[in-house]
Design a protein around this motif. Structure first.
Motif, PDB file in Angstrom:
ATOM      1  N   LEU A   1       0.826  -1.193   0.000  1.00 47.00           N
ATOM      2  CA  LEU A   1       0.000   0.000   0.000  1.00 47.00           C
ATOM      3  C   LEU A   1       0.872   1.260   0.000  1.00 47.00           C
ATOM      4  O   LEU A   1       0.608   2.227  -0.724  1.00 47.00           O
ATOM      5  N   MET A   2       1.921   1.222   0.809  1.00 47.07           N
ATOM      6  CA  MET A   2       2.850   2.359   0.833  1.00 47.07           C
ATOM      7  C   MET A   2       3.491   2.540  -0.533  1.00 47.07           C
ATOM      8  O   MET A   2       3.628   3.654  -1.031  1.00 47.07           O
ATOM      9  N   ALA A   3       3.892   1.403  -1.124  1.00 45.51           N
ATOM     10  CA  ALA A   3       4.624   1.454  -2.379  1.00 45.51           C
ATOM     11  C   ALA A   3       3.744   1.947  -3.521  1.00 45.51           C
ATOM     12  O   ALA A   3       4.209   2.658  -4.417  1.00 45.51           O
ATOM     13  N   ILE A   4       2.453   1.601  -3.475  1.00 49.40           N
ATOM     14  CA  ILE A   4       1.538   2.074  -4.517  1.00 49.40           C
ATOM     15  C   ILE A   4       1.488   3.601  -4.491  1.00 49.40           C
ATOM     16  O   ILE A   4       1.615   4.271  -5.522  1.00 49.40           O
ATOM     17  N   GLY A   5       1.338   4.151  -3.299  1.00 46.79           N
ATOM     18  CA  GLY A   5       1.326   5.603  -3.163  1.00 46.79           C
ATOM     19  C   GLY A   5       2.622   6.209  -3.663  1.00 46.79           C
ATOM     20  O   GLY A   5       2.635   7.223  -4.368  1.00 46.79           O
ATOM     21  N   PHE A   6       3.712   5.548  -3.310  1.00 45.85           N
ATOM     22  CA  PHE A   6       5.022   6.047  -3.702  1.00 45.85           C
ATOM     23  C   PHE A   6       5.181   6.036  -5.220  1.00 45.85           C
ATOM     24  O   PHE A   6       5.640   7.007  -5.826  1.00 45.85           O
TER      25      PHE A   6
END
Lengths: 375, 291
Positions: free
Chosen positions: B20-25
């Motif tokens: 989820l963090m990486a998608i935002g990133f």
């Protein structure tokens, strides 16, 4: 011009004679402590405790028929300052001995100066194993890290918890390594089987993999060498994975915060300390109440050690029956079974103390003293 | 055997937060064409928003997730205003430096305002299922569900809406998109806010799963999301999701096979190995800019 100079000289002479006269009817003790700076809270505690102790001694008639006077100097938590203060204290012939400093580093920096001048440096808190060894006149009362590991193995894991084997999870820093190392060495000595030891990174929050790995060997107990905040998370994750293992930990987890953060997960965790607010001993409760009155907050272990330092020093001066620096040192070195608020204290040959601890357990969300080896 | 399955389950759960963090990133990376350093702090702010919703307003987990989403969205707008808007044509480094500055301000400010102590986040789902010796927590399944739902919603948004298409266009080529009449500035604002909001949600999950929030939790979270995004292909959104889950699995399996001291070593060795074979990441476009 000439006249003012003369007046000044006269005034100085008067002052000096006053000081000497003053010194003659008091026993002066130097206190070097970080009153300001990073460790200000601890330095302030030193000041409160030592002053409280001195007042108590004075109320009981003082030392050698004289009043005790504390000379406080602020080392700011800086070893350089501690060394300068040492220089001032040793040059002032009216000062009989010194209490301080807070950090091991500051104490070690000042040590050679006190040693050369043959003046006692009694540190309430320096826990570095090299400090007391660094000189004849160096004394430390907090106990070194060498004593805690064996205590945790013998008295907590084996006697209190009756564990046959144990796994260790430890924080991957200096302190964690030393703590784990002392624990595992002691375990070998006392035939407690260590089934696994795994480090975790300081910023890591996910211990599932590590705990699962340690669980494979199915140990009876798990030693959590971490600070209270990490220990509370580890305990929670252990309960979530449904692992019914008994927990023990070094004194670093002894804090009300552990229970606040860990909740039911830390129920039953066993640790040690030698000063607990929950201690029912009247002397300890008296100290806590008095300290709270003076400082407006509860004392911690360091404050208790500072109080005991002053009391021990007073005891030594009484036995030496002299305010001579070397006489005080010799009497202090002979201290045996001194009954302080942090327990019964006896100096080892090098001048530190092999601490005994209380076994502390979390029961129904409260720290409870289960067994007391300090007295 | 159970042991390895359990490790895999825990790895996937941890990986779903990373994802989820990486998608935002990846989203932010795509529209900016640059790395942002505020990422970890956005995660931290989202986590605290969720924490306050759960403990002080006593809302359920869903409202907490929305709170994290909203707080991070607003923070995303502020970051755009401070870091990007004033220097639209400047050299690339300007944006890098401004995000470093804002990140430092946020981290230090958080320690003053929110305190330096670790805070306790209450449990939301305490139940679990048992399959032989393997235990799957409800919260783990919940996190995976949140990941799938948000990914699906994002995919629909990018595929079916005009703004979504514009976002994709800007991510591919800013100049060409502008020539075709896309308001690049608006897309930058929206894209950055969405990216941040997703991180906010991941922050809430992080807090709830590990029962703790901390003013300095952003540092390692930001690093993990960056690593996951690199693994997946930096600007590829499905790639970032896969990268995140894989990183979670690698870390856990690394501990199971070797020792926990090797945790990050294993994870990053695999990362390097993947990049050696596929320099643009698992799902990255050929010829895409690399970091």
């Amino acid at each position: 011009m000439k006249k003012t100079g003369f007046m000044l000289l006269a005034a100085l002479a008067l002052l000096a004679s006053g000081a000497v006269a003053f010194a003659a009817d008091t026993v002066r003790i130097g206190l070097s402590a970080p009153i300001t700076g990073n460790y200000a809270e601890y330095g302030e505690n030193f000041k409160y405790s030592v002053t409280m102790a001195a007042e108590k001694i004075n109320a009981a008639g003082g030392l050698l028929g004289k009043k005790v006077e504390i000379v406080v100097m602020d080392s700011k938590g800086d070893p350089k300052e501690a060394a300068l203060i040492a220089q001032k204290f040793v040059q002032d012939s009216s000062i009989a001995a010194e209490i301080g400093d807070f950090t091991s580093t500051a104490c070690l920096a000042a040590a050679p100066i006190y040693e050369r001048a043959k003046m006692v440096q009694l540190s309430p808190t320096a826990s570095h194993p090299d400090f007391a060894k660094s000189g004849e006149y160096m004394f430390g009362i907090v106990g070194t890290q060498d004593a805690e590991g064996p205590f945790n193995v013998k008295y907590i894991a084996q006697e209190y918890m009756a564990l046959k084997n144990v796994a260790v999870i430890y924080i991957n820093n200096d302190w964690g390594h030393v703590t784990k190392d002392r624990f595992v060495k002691a375990a070998e000595k006392f035939n407690l089987k260590v089934t696994g030891e795994q480090p975790f990174m300081e910023s890591e929050k996910d211990y599932a993999a590590i705990l699962n790995k340690l669980r494979q060997a199915n140990p009876d107990g798990l030693c959590v060498a971490a600070m209270y905040n990490e220990a509370s998370l580890i305990a929670r994750q252990i309960r979530k994975m449904g692992w019914n293992v008994k927990l023990l930990a070094p004194s670093s987890v002894f804090s009300a915060k552990l229970i606040e953060l860990g909740g039911e997960a830390v129920e039953g965790i066993v640790t040690n300390t030698f000063f607990a607010l929950e201690d029912k001993d009247p002397a300890v409760q008296g100290f806590i109440a008095e300290f709270e009155k003076v400082a407006g907050r509860k004392p911690n272990l360091h404050a208790a050690c500072a109080y005991d330092s002053m009391m021990m020093l007073a005891d030594a001066i009484k036995r030496a029956n002299s305010a001579d620096r070397t006489a005080i040192r010799n009497a202090l070195a002979e201290t045996k079974d001194f009954s302080g608020i942090t327990g019964k204290l006896t100096f080892t040959k090098v001048g530190d103390i092999e601490r005994k601890y209380k076994v502390m357990v979390v029961e129904k969300g409260q720290w409870v003293v289960k067994k007391d080896y300090t007295r | 055997m159970d042991y390895y399955v359990q490790t895999l389950v825990d790895g996937i759960a941890q990986g779903s937060i990373y994802a989820l963090m990486a998608i935002g990133f990846a989203m932010i990376m795509g529209i900016l064409g640059l790395v942002t350093f505020t990422h970890g702090e956005v995660i931290m702010v989202g986590a605290f928003a969720g924490f306050y919703a759960l403990t002080f307003l006593k809302t359920g987990i869903f409202i907490a997730l929305v709170a994290g989403f909203a707080a991070a969205w607003i923070l995303g707008l502020v970051i755009e205003l401070i870091c990007y808007r004033r220097w639209p044509k400047g050299p690339d480094e300007t944006w890098l430096i401004t995000t470093i500055g804002v990140s430092t301000v946020l981290k230090s400010g958080a320690q003053i305002v929110l305190g330096t102590e670790q805070q306790l986040v209450p449990d939301v789902y305490t139940g679990f299922w048992t399959f032989g010796g393997v235990r799957i927590l409800h919260i783990q399944v919940f996190m995976l569900a949140v990941l799938f739902l948000l990914s699906a919603a994002l995919w629909l948004f990018l595929k079916k809406t005009k703004t979504g298409l514009e976002l994709k266009a800007v991510s591919m080529d800013k100049t060409a998109a502008a020539l075709l009449g896309v308001d690049v500035r608006r897309i930058l604002v929206v894209g950055n806010a969405i990216g941040c909001a997703l991180c906010g949600v991941s922050g809430v999950l992080l807090g709830v799963y590990y029962n703790s929030v901390h003013a300095v939790m952003g540092g390692s979270a930001g690093l993990k999301s960056f690593a996951s995004a690199v693994l997946g292909g930096l600007t590829s959104i499905p790639g970032a999701a896969i990268g995140g889950v894989l990183l979670g699995i690698f870390e856990n399996v690394g501990v199971a096979i070797f020792s926990s001291g090797w945790r990050d070593v294993i994870a990053f060795l695999i990362l390097i190995a993947v990049l050696l074979v596929r320099p643009s990441g698992l799902l990255g476009r050929k010829g895409a800019e690399k970091v």
